[in-house]
Motif scaffolding. Structure first.
Motif, PDB file in Angstrom:
ATOM      1  N   ASN A   1     -10.926  -2.247  -9.544  1.00 28.48           N
ATOM      2  CA  ASN A   1     -11.444  -3.040  -8.434  1.00 28.48           C
ATOM      3  C   ASN A   1     -11.412  -2.190  -7.169  1.00 28.48           C
ATOM      4  O   ASN A   1     -10.709  -1.181  -7.096  1.00 28.48           O
ATOM      5  N   GLY A   2     -12.135  -2.621  -6.169  1.00 29.17           N
ATOM      6  CA  GLY A   2     -12.112  -1.908  -4.900  1.00 29.17           C
ATOM      7  C   GLY A   2     -10.803  -2.136  -4.153  1.00 29.17           C
ATOM      8  O   GLY A   2     -10.089  -3.117  -4.403  1.00 29.17           O
ATOM      9  N   PHE A   3     -10.482  -1.253  -3.221  1.00 28.56           N
ATOM     10  CA  PHE A   3      -9.251  -1.366  -2.438  1.00 28.56           C
ATOM     11  C   PHE A   3      -9.383  -0.540  -1.153  1.00 28.56           C
ATOM     12  O   PHE A   3     -10.248   0.324  -1.034  1.00 28.56           O
ATOM     13  N   TRP A   4      -8.540  -0.835  -0.202  1.00 30.66           N
ATOM     14  CA  TRP A   4      -8.468  -0.056   1.029  1.00 30.66           C
ATOM     15  C   TRP A   4      -7.424   1.050   0.869  1.00 30.66           C
ATOM     16  O   TRP A   4      -6.391   0.836   0.238  1.00 30.66           O
ATOM     17  N   MET A   5      -7.695   2.222   1.464  1.00 31.71           N
ATOM     18  CA  MET A   5      -6.730   3.319   1.399  1.00 31.71           C
ATOM     19  C   MET A   5      -6.609   3.990   2.759  1.00 31.71           C
ATOM     20  O   MET A   5      -7.601   4.132   3.487  1.00 31.71           O
ATOM     21  N   ASP A   6      -5.386   4.403   3.105  1.00 31.10           N
ATOM     22  CA  ASP A   6      -5.180   5.138   4.350  1.00 31.10           C
ATOM     23  C   ASP A   6      -6.034   6.404   4.353  1.00 31.10           C
ATOM     24  O   ASP A   6      -6.087   7.137   3.358  1.00 31.10           O
ATOM     25  N   VAL A   7      -6.651   6.676   5.475  1.00 32.43           N
ATOM     26  CA  VAL A   7      -7.492   7.867   5.610  1.00 32.43           C
ATOM     27  C   VAL A   7      -6.654   9.135   5.500  1.00 32.43           C
ATOM     28  O   VAL A   7      -7.103  10.151   4.967  1.00 32.43           O
ATOM     29  N   THR A   8      -5.430   9.093   5.988  1.00 31.71           N
ATOM     30  CA  THR A   8      -4.534  10.247   5.947  1.00 31.71           C
ATOM     31  C   THR A   8      -3.188   9.844   5.353  1.00 31.71           C
ATOM     32  O   THR A   8      -2.902   8.667   5.146  1.00 31.71           O
TER      33      THR A   8
ATOM     34  N   CYS B   1      -0.768   4.799   1.919  1.00 28.81           N
ATOM     35  CA  CYS B   1      -0.746   3.412   1.425  1.00 28.81           C
ATOM     36  C   CYS B   1      -2.138   2.902   1.070  1.00 28.81           C
ATOM     37  O   CYS B   1      -3.154   3.478   1.471  1.00 28.81           O
ATOM     38  N   VAL B   2      -2.151   1.813   0.322  1.00 28.75           N
ATOM     39  CA  VAL B   2      -3.400   1.111   0.016  1.00 28.75           C
ATOM     40  C   VAL B   2      -3.191  -0.385   0.281  1.00 28.75           C
ATOM     41  O   VAL B   2      -2.063  -0.854   0.462  1.00 28.75           O
ATOM     42  N   GLN B   3      -4.302  -1.103   0.311  1.00 24.51           N
ATOM     43  CA  GLN B   3      -4.299  -2.560   0.435  1.00 24.51           C
ATOM     44  C   GLN B   3      -5.372  -3.139  -0.452  1.00 24.51           C
ATOM     45  O   GLN B   3      -6.427  -2.527  -0.647  1.00 24.51           O
TER      46      GLN B   3
END
Length: 383
Positions: free
Chosen positions: A109-116, A380-382
């Motif tokens: 599934n899709g997720f958010w991830m820290d750019v750095t 991190c991710v969300q």
């Protein structure tokens, strides 16, 4: 003299207990092509790290439990959406290690991830808000440590059981790569605020990745930030940046060919760095070109913690494919049977293509949950 002997005797054990993420046996070592006094040889043992072992610090679990969750309306600030998709996970070139096989299809599934990677400034805000004390800042408990080593292992001198961490201490001449004590030093008071021990600091380095971070520390930060650590599959999918079946986040071009692509070790490890990338140690985050998803430092700079347990045979259990895999139920590393480990990914400023390829997108590494070193951080991710 007696104390010096004990330090020498215990350094390998302390390094092993803290979980050195070097894994020389799983790195593909080659003979040094240059003339040198010592010819590097392939190491005979993996010296990585462990995870989920009996708590080295008995109060640590309580500390994580009591970390408040952070509530903010800007929860996706500094993050990028990683789209859902399917890819082939695992080994895809001759440098691959056995634990990268078999390749297998993974759908996420899709997720958010820290750019750095999480920076010193970001971690400092967490510590200020919570009063959190990292693993490296705590005195080890021998009753917990001895559960991670072979039965009958004698207790080290109390002078060694102090708040400390492992720091890169390069030799002046070539050394045998089997002897990791030649370039790692057990430094009292080394931690995220003092990366090289007493007298060092992070002034002017707010935008550098925070290091000397254990898995416990990373999980505590994630909880406070309302995020979580990525699974190993999520990390690899994100690192590939939309490319299919490529070796590195940027494609297939070797790391030392063409333009500088990442913060790695150039030259002869561990005694000579040519500084082609302009950095001897860590670099500020986002110093190099991002991958296709806009993520920085998915190769080199600092190793990054994942949520998953490490098990060398895990891929064989999902060879037919997996949907949103969370990793194995238990950790197992045959080279350290008394230790449980978590996955780390991405390589660091110490990786060099002549002996190790930690910056390959499929490269697996492992470390104990309570280990933190000069080249280990996280992002991190969300959901």
């Amino acid at each position: 003299m007696k104390k010096e002997f004990q330090v020498i005797k215990w350094l390998p054990i302390l390094i092993l207990l803290l979980g050195i993420s070097l894994v020389w046996s799983s790195c593909k070592c080659k003979a040094d092509q240059a003339t040198s006094v010592v010819t590097p040889v392939k190491a005979t043992r993996a010296l990585c790290c462990e995870s989920n072992i009996p708590k080295r610090f008995v109060s640590l679990q309580t500390t994580i439990t009591n970390v408040p969750e952070f509530k903010t309306g800007e929860s996706h600030k500094g993050m990028i959406w990683i789209k859902a998709g399917t890819f082939i996970m695992g080994a895809n070139n001759k440098q691959a290690s056995p634990d990268e096989y078999p390749t297998h299809k993974v759908t996420l599934n899709g997720f958010w991830m820290d750019v750095t990677e999480v920076t010193n400034a970001e971690f400092a805000r967490f510590v200020k808000a919570t009063g959190y004390i990292t693993t490296a800042e705590r005195k080890p408990d021998w009753n917990e440590l001895k559960k991670q080593v072979a039965p009958g292992t004698p207790k080290p001198d109390d002078s060694l059981l102090v708040a400390a961490s492992l720091v890169f201490d390069p030799p002046k001449t070539p050394v045998d790569l089997n002897d990791y004590t030649q370039w790692w030093a057990w430094k009292k008071d080394a931690d995220w605020k003092h990366p090289h021990g007493t007298g060092s600091n992070i002034k002017g380095k707010d935008n550098y990745p925070v290091v000397h971070i254990s898995w416990y520390d990373a999980v505590a930060y994630c909880k406070w930030a309302g995020k979580r650590l990525p699974t190993e599959a999520e990390w690899e999918w994100a690192a590939r940046g939309g490319l299919q079946n490529k070796i590195y986040p940027w494609g297939d071009e070797p790391v030392d060919q063409g333009k500088v692509k990442a913060n790695t070790w150039q030259g002869h490890f561990p005694d000579h760095n040519t500084l082609r990338d302009k950095f001897y140690g860590l670099a500020p985050v986002a110093s190099f070109t991002p991958n296709g998803y806009g993520l920085y430092d998915m190769a080199g700079n600092a190793w990054e913690w994942c949520a998953d347990f490490y098990n060398n045979q895990y891929y064989s259990t999902i060879a037919k494919g997996a949907l949103n895999p969370k990793g194995p139920a238990n950790s197992y590393d045959p080279e350290d049977p008394y230790a449980k480990k978590r996955v780390i990914r991405g390589g660091s400023f110490l990786c060099n293509d002549s002996y190790c390829s930690g910056y390959r997108v499929a490269r697996r590494m492992k470390s104990t949950e309570d280990s933190g070193m000069e080249h280990v951080g996280f992002r991190c991710v969300q959901d």
